[in-house]
Design an enzyme around this catalytic site. Structure first.
Site, PDB file in Angstrom:
ATOM      1  N   ARG A 107     -15.440  11.703   7.239  1.00  0.00           N
ATOM      2  CA  ARG A 107     -14.139  12.323   7.586  1.00  0.00           C
ATOM      3  C   ARG A 107     -13.867  13.478   6.636  1.00  0.00           C
ATOM      4  NH1 ARG A 107     -10.148   7.622   6.990  1.00  0.00           N
ATOM      5  NH2 ARG A 107      -8.551   9.211   7.282  1.00  0.00           N
ATOM      6  N   SER A 140      -8.662   2.839   8.658  1.00  0.00           N
ATOM      7  CA  SER A 140      -9.156   2.785   7.283  1.00  0.00           C
ATOM      8  C   SER A 140      -8.259   1.912   6.393  1.00  0.00           C
ATOM      9  CB  SER A 140      -9.234   4.225   6.739  1.00  0.00           C
ATOM     10  OG  SER A 140      -9.469   4.226   5.365  1.00  0.00           O
ATOM     11  N   ASP A 153     -15.968   1.592   6.339  1.00  0.00           N
ATOM     12  CA  ASP A 153     -14.983   2.584   5.902  1.00  0.00           C
ATOM     13  C   ASP A 153     -15.594   3.567   4.904  1.00  0.00           C
ATOM     14  OD1 ASP A 153     -12.235   3.653   5.761  1.00  0.00           O
ATOM     15  OD2 ASP A 153     -12.344   2.982   3.685  1.00  0.00           O
ATOM     16  N   HIS A 169       0.858  -1.192   0.000  1.00  0.00           N
ATOM     17  CA  HIS A 169       0.000   0.000   0.000  1.00  0.00           C
ATOM     18  C   HIS A 169       0.885   1.230   0.000  1.00  0.00           C
ATOM     19  CE1 HIS A 169      -3.454   2.570   0.905  1.00  0.00           C
ATOM     20  NE2 HIS A 169      -2.597   3.254   1.647  1.00  0.00           N
ATOM     21  N   LYS A 220      -8.849  -2.588   5.556  1.00  0.00           N
ATOM     22  CA  LYS A 220      -9.037  -3.095   4.189  1.00  0.00           C
ATOM     23  C   LYS A 220      -7.990  -4.150   3.860  1.00  0.00           C
ATOM     24  CE  LYS A 220      -9.552   1.229   2.928  1.00  0.00           C
ATOM     25  NZ  LYS A 220      -9.659   2.495   2.272  1.00  0.00           N
TER      26      LYS A 220
HETATM   27  N1  IUR Z   1      -6.367   5.745   2.002  1.00  0.00           N
HETATM   28  C1  IUR Z   1      -7.265   5.042   2.726  1.00  0.00           C
HETATM   29  O1  IUR Z   1      -7.653   3.958   2.336  1.00  0.00           O
HETATM   30  N2  IUR Z   1      -7.712   5.565   3.878  1.00  0.00           N
HETATM   31  C2  IUR Z   1      -7.318   6.760   4.346  1.00  0.00           C
HETATM   32  O2  IUR Z   1      -7.750   7.171   5.397  1.00  0.00           O
HETATM   33  C3  IUR Z   1      -6.368   7.475   3.561  1.00  0.00           C
HETATM   34  C4  IUR Z   1      -5.916   6.947   2.403  1.00  0.00           C
HETATM   35  I1  IUR Z   1      -5.720   9.327   4.195  1.00  0.00           I
END
Ligand code: IUR
Length: 451
Positions: free
Chosen positions: A174, A189, A167, A88, A193
């Protein structure tokens, strides 16, 4: 949640966090369930998000939030024999690393169910890049993902409706309540995932610098530590690299041109900094997932898969599995090819000339990305259409001596011409100096290892 059987109400829960208290496992469970089922009003969720933004969360609370978010939807369960890995990135300009990395890891025997996102504002999204290739389908069912992993080993797909539904609600709120930049909320977040992807190992590329979310190394390190801790606590072997994000990665920025550069990398002809990131992130994952005894050995394994074209073959097979015709996939992956026979080329190419003699010290990636965004490469709102053919090719290297009048950037655009302020902003992005001011820096600044 009511107080008829001695349970705490949502306003009381918000007050508890607002006053700096710690939420219990049950309370976090109730909050996330309430978010998912929409039993909590948006105003209450917003207030809780702001309380978390202001007061933070302990490591224990962050882990519980991550777990509850993960469990709000489907959690993938792969074969025990598979080593499932992913990367990521917190987002950068010209970041096409996922495109060569996923097939290179698959060529090393890993399974890579890469779930990627779309671009928003100045950051590009891996899914948008791949959609520059006609026919490429980012939406695949869980069953299709499973089959592609079985047959090829890697796929790059969009998030399904069933993955971490909490999310989706939290992220939108948010955004609306200025609470995006909260360490526990970002951690929950991202890692929820990754947890739902059923990973064994994860590497995070946390960027810092002028063209990154975090401008300085210290704040990027804080985020990386929070992500690494939550990932490992969730049972995923997780490590991070902190990487410099000032100048664009490689020489291409924009969806279609980045696909071309990623293909060049897969053909063993990528630019040095892109190669460095692919080898380091891939080698690191091979090391922490037990495929390689050392990081160096892991990097060599990835390098070999790029040089012997096994990664390229995986990429070609992935394109076909995700909807691209055999003919187009074969041609894009051929040694000598005209990439624009298969991808749309912008109507105009404009080269800008250097206005002085000097050494290239820096190219401001954020400035380039902002101009491209205005030319149609990026979107302002989720769901907006973008122009895949808009992009930039940088024609000079860092540290290169250039002379006045030499072309340094080629802009691909469909608008009839570039505005004067766009010329101005791009020229400002090219920073000159004297040769003794230039110092070579690798992209990778630091590692945060699993613990
Ligand atoms: N990417 C995500 O998947 N969640 C987040 O809170 C952010 C970037 I900043």
């Amino acid at each position: 949640m009511s107080n008829t059987n001695n349970t705490i109400t949502f306003p009381e829960l918000i007050r508890l966090k607002r006053d700096g208290g710690q939420l219990t496992e049950e309370e976090i469970h109730a909050f996330v369930q309430g978010v998912k089922s929409r039993a909590i009003k948006d105003s209450q969720i917003g207030a809780m998000l702001m309380a978390i933004w202001l007061k933070g969360m302990s490591e224990k609370e962050t882990l519980q939030l991550t777990k509850e978010m993960m469990k709000s939807g489907e959690v993938f369960d792969w074969s025990d024999e598979w080593v499932v890995v992913d990367k990521h990135s917190t987002g950068g300009v010209g970041d096409k690393v996922s495109l060569p990395l996923a097939p290179a890891l698959a060529a090393c025997g890993c399974k890579v169910p890469m779930i990627s996102g779309r671009g928003l504002a100045h950051t590009g999204g891996t899914l948008d890049k791949l959609e520059s290739i006609p026919g490429f389908k980012v939406n695949q069912s869980v069953q299709q993902v499973k089959q592609i992993l079985l047959d090829i080993g890697c796929c790059i797909v969009g998030q399904t409706e069933t993955l971490v539904p909490a999310d989706r609600v939290l992220y939108a709120l948010r955004d609306a309540t200025s609470t995006v930049d909260s360490l526990p909320l970002i951690t929950g977040s991202i890692i929820s995932k990754k947890g739902a992807e059923g990973l064994n190992a994860l590497v995070l590329d946390v960027k810092f610098g002028r063209a990154a979310l975090y401008k300085d190394l210290d704040s990027a390190r804080h985020l990386a530590q929070s992500l690494v801790t939550a990932g490992n606590n969730l049972g995923i072997t997780t490590g991070a690299i902190l990487s410099r994000m000032n100048a664009p990665i490689g020489r291409c920025v924009g969806n279609a041109v980045e696909v071309c550069e990623a293909l060049e990398c897969l053909k063993g002809r990528g630019p040095d900094d892109l190669n460095e990131l692919v080898l380091t992130l891939g080698g690191y994952l091979l090391w922490i997932s037990g495929h390689s005894p050392t990081l160096e050995n892991g990097k060599n394994m990835i390098l070999q898969k790029l040089m012997n074209r096994e990664a390229l073959k995986k990429f070609q097979a992935m394109l076909v599995a995700q909807g691209v015709t055999e003919d187009a996939a074969h041609s894009l992956c051929a040694d000598d090819t005209d990439y624009f026979k298969h991808m749309k080329r912008a109507a105009h190419q404009t080269e800008l000339k250097a206005q002085h003699d000097g050494t290239v010290l820096e190219i401001d990636g954020m400035a380039v990305a902002k101009v491209l965004h205005k030319l149609g490469a990026g979107r302002n709102e989720p769901g907006e259409k973008i122009d895949h053919s808009v992009g930039a090719e940088i024609l000079v290297d860092m540290g290169q001596q250039v002379t006045k009048g030499q072309s340094w950037i080629r802009i691909h655009h469909n608008s009839p011409e570039l505005y004067i302020h766009q010329h101005f902003d791009l020229q400002k992005a090219l920073v000159f100096g004297s040769s003794d001011e230039f110092k070579t820096e690798s992209r990778v600044a630091e590692f945060i290892h699993p613990r």
